[in-house]
Structure formats: C-alpha cells, structure tokens
Design an enzyme around this catalytic site. Structure first.
Site, PDB file in Angstrom:
ATOM      1  N   GLY A 237       0.823  -1.202   0.000  1.00  0.00           N
ATOM      2  CA  GLY A 237       0.000   0.000   0.000  1.00  0.00           C
ATOM      3  C   GLY A 237       0.855   1.248   0.000  1.00  0.00           C
ATOM      4  O   GLY A 237       2.018   1.225  -0.416  1.00  0.00           O
ATOM      5  N   SER A 238       0.301   2.330   0.496  1.00  0.00           N
ATOM      6  CA  SER A 238       0.982   3.618   0.453  1.00  0.00           C
ATOM      7  C   SER A 238       2.101   3.686   1.483  1.00  0.00           C
ATOM      8  O   SER A 238       2.069   3.000   2.515  1.00  0.00           O
ATOM      9  CB  SER A 238      -0.017   4.752   0.714  1.00  0.00           C
ATOM     10  OG  SER A 238      -0.425   4.745   2.079  1.00  0.00           O
ATOM     11  N   THR A 239       3.067   4.550   1.218  1.00  0.00           N
ATOM     12  CA  THR A 239       4.175   4.720   2.151  1.00  0.00           C
ATOM     13  C   THR A 239       3.726   5.294   3.490  1.00  0.00           C
ATOM     14  O   THR A 239       4.183   4.828   4.541  1.00  0.00           O
ATOM     15  CB  THR A 239       5.270   5.597   1.512  1.00  0.00           C
ATOM     16  OG1 THR A 239       5.824   4.876   0.397  1.00  0.00           O
ATOM     17  CG2 THR A 239       6.383   5.909   2.498  1.00  0.00           C
ATOM     18  N   VAL A 241       0.909   4.861   5.171  1.00  0.00           N
ATOM     19  CA  VAL A 241       0.315   3.783   5.960  1.00  0.00           C
ATOM     20  C   VAL A 241       1.368   2.710   6.253  1.00  0.00           C
ATOM     21  O   VAL A 241       1.377   2.113   7.334  1.00  0.00           O
ATOM     22  CB  VAL A 241      -0.905   3.183   5.237  1.00  0.00           C
ATOM     23  CG1 VAL A 241      -1.504   2.032   6.063  1.00  0.00           C
ATOM     24  CG2 VAL A 241      -1.959   4.250   4.995  1.00  0.00           C
ATOM     25  N   GLU A 259       5.661  -3.483   0.706  1.00  0.00           N
ATOM     26  CA  GLU A 259       5.796  -2.947  -0.648  1.00  0.00           C
ATOM     27  C   GLU A 259       4.967  -1.674  -0.699  1.00  0.00           C
ATOM     28  O   GLU A 259       3.733  -1.718  -0.596  1.00  0.00           O
ATOM     29  CB  GLU A 259       5.329  -3.923  -1.723  1.00  0.00           C
ATOM     30  CG  GLU A 259       5.576  -3.365  -3.122  1.00  0.00           C
ATOM     31  CD  GLU A 259       5.010  -4.238  -4.222  1.00  0.00           C
ATOM     32  OE1 GLU A 259       4.474  -3.662  -5.193  1.00  0.00           O
ATOM     33  OE2 GLU A 259       5.084  -5.474  -4.110  1.00  0.00           O
ATOM     34  N   CYS A 293       1.253   0.442  -8.378  1.00  0.00           N
ATOM     35  CA  CYS A 293       2.418   0.953  -7.645  1.00  0.00           C
ATOM     36  C   CYS A 293       3.666   0.997  -8.519  1.00  0.00           C
ATOM     37  O   CYS A 293       4.581   1.792  -8.265  1.00  0.00           O
ATOM     38  CB  CYS A 293       2.673   0.113  -6.392  1.00  0.00           C
ATOM     39  SG  CYS A 293       2.900  -1.645  -6.699  1.00  0.00           S
TER      40      CYS A 293
END
Length: 492
Positions: A237-239, A241, A259, A293
């Site tokens: 997911g997002s950096t 989070v 990731e 991503c």
C-alpha cells in the site's frame, strides 16, 4: 455463501471455514465507484472478531504445517486451475467493485494463476541445509519450519494479484493466513481468492478474512499485529500507511514485509527505438488508469530525441480507449473514487499554474474519471515532481546526458521500479547499476512482473521481496539442529 457464481447482497467474516457476522452486528458498505451504489455489505469487525479469526488460524496451524508438502502443492495447483476457469466471473465482480477494466481484470487473473502455480512448487523444495561442523561425528543442519499465523494487508488496485502474492507462498510453506482486504475491494482483494482456496480443499481455518469499517482501520490493524500468535505481517500500500505498519511491527517485534509507493522513472536514451519506447511507456503509465504501484511517473528523455519521442508518445496516448470499465477494449477506466480523481486534477492544475505544458488531456476531474494526460516542462517547484501521481498523468523530462538522467531518476525518496529503453544492452546495464530502485528493466517497462522474480523496493518504497523464490525464507523460522552419532568428550 460464495461470490464466485453469483453476486450476493452481503458477506460474513470468514473465520474457521464459516461466514459469521461481526459480534457487534455492525456492517459497512462496499460501493461501486462508478455508480455510487452499494455493491454489497460486509461486516465491520471489532477487536473481538479479530481475536476469533486469529484463534481459527492458530488452531489450524499444526495440522496445516504437518500436511505433506506434496499435498499442499496439489491443493494450490488445484486452486490455480479453479482460478483460471473463473476469469469471466472475476472480471464481472472487479468491474462492479473497483471500476477496474476488463483488460486489467484479465491481467489480475493470469498473473495470480502464475503466482499460485509458482508458489505451489515451493512446498516441495528443500527447506534447509547441511552445515559444516568441527565436531567429529556430528551432523549439523539449518532447518526451516513454518513460522505460524500470517497477517496480510491487501490493497484494492491490483486486488487479486496482490492477494495471491501476499498469501500463496505463506500457504505453501505451511502457514495459515488472516487476510485484511481493502475497504474499497473486500471481494476482489480477499474473499474471491479465499473462496477459491476453500473450494480447492484447503482445511477450515487455514484462510480467514476479516473486514472492517474504514473508520475502525487503526484499531483493527493494531489488533491484528499485536496478537502474540501472529508471527509474520505483510503489507502492500501507500508509504504513509506503511510507516504506521512498520512502527507497529517494530513495537510488537513482528517480522514484516512492505511494498510501498513509488516515483518510478523510465529513461529513454538517444539510441532507443522510439516507437517501441512510446508503446512501453504508454502501457506502463495508463494501464488501470495509472493506479499501479509500479506505474511510471517520470519519463526521462534525451533532449536530442525528445521531440520525436514525445510526438510518438502523444499519438499513442491519443489512441487509447477511455471510458467505462465494462468495455473489453477500455484501457483507461475510472479511478477508485472521486477523491482520487480530484487529487490528480489538483496535481495537474498546480503544475500548469507553475508553467507545465499540457500536451494532451488535462482539465478538471469528470466524476471518477480523469483523462489520459501528458505534461511537459515539469519542475521541482511543482507538487507532481515529488508526489506519487497514482493516476493517468505522464510527465516528460528532458536531459542532455546519461548522468543527468540517472541523477533525475534517483532524485526521490522512493525506489520501487524503473526501466531503460536503449538498443545498447551494455549501456543499459551500466545505467541499471546506478539506479537506486528495486526493479530495473532494460528494454521493457516499469510494471513488468514475473512470479519467480524478487519484486520489492528500496528506500521509502519498502523492504522484502514478494517473489515466490525469494519470499519462502520470510515465511519460515530457521533453526539449527545437530545430531551426533557418537559420544564426545567434554572438558569437565
């Protein structure tokens, strides 16, 4: 109740092979992003529900870990066959649940099938090594054993691929799993594969699914990570989070694989085949409306061929089918929700206000849609220079030298994927050695993916590798075992 053969109005938490409501009775809506209508409802789990799911996985652990490796391999191979046969059913659900296009759904099915088949082979590979020993008559071994309950946090954007990648190797190595799917895609990022695995014959409790209301996410995430029976965590997911997940796994001493986001560059050198490069960059930027991503964010082009490349690239973008996701030839469909489209529009507006030129597309968001857009003249003063776009906008950067291209490619805290188009493989390899990105593809594009490859990032893009051949060690505990065939003399 399964969503494979028919759309259902609701699902329950999948715990120990049974569907149950949340103990509180609360539910949350899974919304079709295109129509705004409720696709189905799922339980809004609380901490007590999480504990029940982990209970079920923990109870299943001894039996699943002791299952013959060839049996685990066979069950996963059967699941891959079932998944391949359900391609159309999955595409129907993905279109309704996420607005993903049928083209992207097809990629999700095929790569997931390959991931599971590759993971199945891990079940029967050697799980240790014979070590040298200085003790006469002693056999010294490093033995790998299943770690225990694995928690997998799965996003919405490549839902089936990322669910398969999160759990297939873990299952092959003998671990039970608890899937926490995305609030935006609980079926395609969780239930669909769980149903397939159950149909293939995996025992009850080996695969569990816990859903939650978006507002409850912080407490659910921490509850999953904090439980002492959970031995491994993986998150895609997002950096921002990912940092939270990393902090929690550090607090509770849980090994974690992350990731995260990317600011992925593709370098187009002055000896590249420009039509081939334009085709590759178009695919890498606009597949799934840029919501991957690994999508390219920076298109870095040698100045001598920049005009010719840009002309070919814009022409290719102009040919893209854009619109509703249900058409079989739509490449650029809707975004996951209107907020995402508005954010992309804001990035473009900020860039234009500060001097960027729109070569195609641009303008305001159109509900959940944003048009395929190409910008030229992007500078560090613009938000889009440093922020991950995660939408259908490509940015052209012009450079004079390879060194300048490398510096621009590395000028980001992210380091997930990159690519270099050149007809000189030696030149490409020399550049690849200097790119600080987890993946580098020479004469291919940034979203290239294979199940046996070590997919993962560096820097703020995370750590660990999800590829089948590379993830096995993460999902196991390594123990040192010695066996002596004679008595030895001790100094006391």
């Amino acid at each position: 109740m399964s969503v494979i053969s028919t759309t259902t109005a609701s699902r329950g938490l999948l715990i120990g092979g049974k569907e149950v409501p949340a103990m509180s009775g609360r539910t949350t809506d899974d919304v079709n992003p295109v129509t705004g209508e409720v696709y189905l409802t799922v339980p809004a789990a609380g901490p007590a529900d999480v504990a029940l799911a982990i209970d079920a996985a923990h109870r299943a652990f001894p039996g699943w870990a002791a299952t013959a490796p060839s049996a685990r391999r066979g069950l996963l191979q059967k699941a891959a066959d079932l998944l391949e046969a359900r391609a159309e059913a999955f595409a129907d659900i993905m279109v309704e649940e996420t607005g993903g296009t049928r083209i992207w759904a097809g990629f999700n099915i095929q790569l997931s099938v390959d991931l599971i088949r590759q993971a199945a082979t891990m079940a029967t590979r050697p799980t240790g090594a014979l070590l040298a020993s200085d003790v006469p008559g002693e056999w010294s071994m490093a033995v790998r054993e299943a770690a225990g309950v694995v928690v997998a946090f799965v996003p919405w954007n490549g839902p089936l691929i990322l669910c398969a990648r999160a759990i297939a190797v873990a299952l092959a190595m003998g671990n039970p799993v608890v899937i926490r799917p995305s609030e935006d895609a609980p079926i395609t990022s969780g239930y669909f594969l769980a149903d397939i695995l159950a149909e293939a014959g995996l025992p009850e409790g080996v695969v569990n699914v816990v859903t939650n209301d978006r507002n409850d996410a912080p407490v659910i995430v921490e509850t999953l990570i904090a439980d002492e029976r959970v031995r491994r965590v993986n998150f895609t997911g997002s950096t921002p989070v990912g940092r939270i997940v990393g902090e929690l796994t550090g607090k509770y001493l849980k090994p974690v694989m992350l990731e995260l986001g990317g600011k992925n560059p593709i370098l187009v050198l002055d000896d590249a085949d420009l039509q081939f490069a334009a085709h590759g960059v178009t695919f890498a930027r606009f597949m799934n409306a840029g919501q991957i991503c690994l999508s390219v964010d920076r298109v870095i082009v040698h100045n001598g061929i920049a005009d010719a490349f840009t002309e070919a690239f814009v022409a290719k973008v102009a040919e893209l089918k854009q619109g509703e996701p249900d058409a079989h030839d739509t490449l650029v469909g809707p975004m996951i929700h209107g907020r995402a489209a508005e954010r992309v529009a804001e990035l473009v507006a900020d860039a234009v206000e500060k001097g960027a030129r729109v070569l195609i597309g641009g303008g305001p968001a159109q509900g959940v849609h944003y048009p395929a857009t190409v910008l030229d003249g992007v500078t560090p003063a613009m938000r889009i220079y440093s922020e991950e776009v995660f939408g259908p906008v490509a940015c052209i950067f012009r450079v004079e030298t390879d060194e300048e291209a490398i510096a621009l490619a590395n000028d980001t805290p992210f380091g997930l994927s990159s690519a270099v188009f050149t007809e000189n493989a030696g030149r490409g390899l020399a550049i690849a050695r200097q790119l600080r990105h987890g993946n580098v593809h020479i004469n291919d594009q940034s979203i290239a993916d294979e199940p046996q490859a070590p997919v993962g990032g560096v820097k703020d893009s995370g750590f660990g590798h999800f590829g089948s051949d590379w993830g096995a060690e993460f999902f196991t505990e390594t123990r040192w075992v010695t066996v002596a065939d004679r008595h030895r003399d001790y100094p006391v």
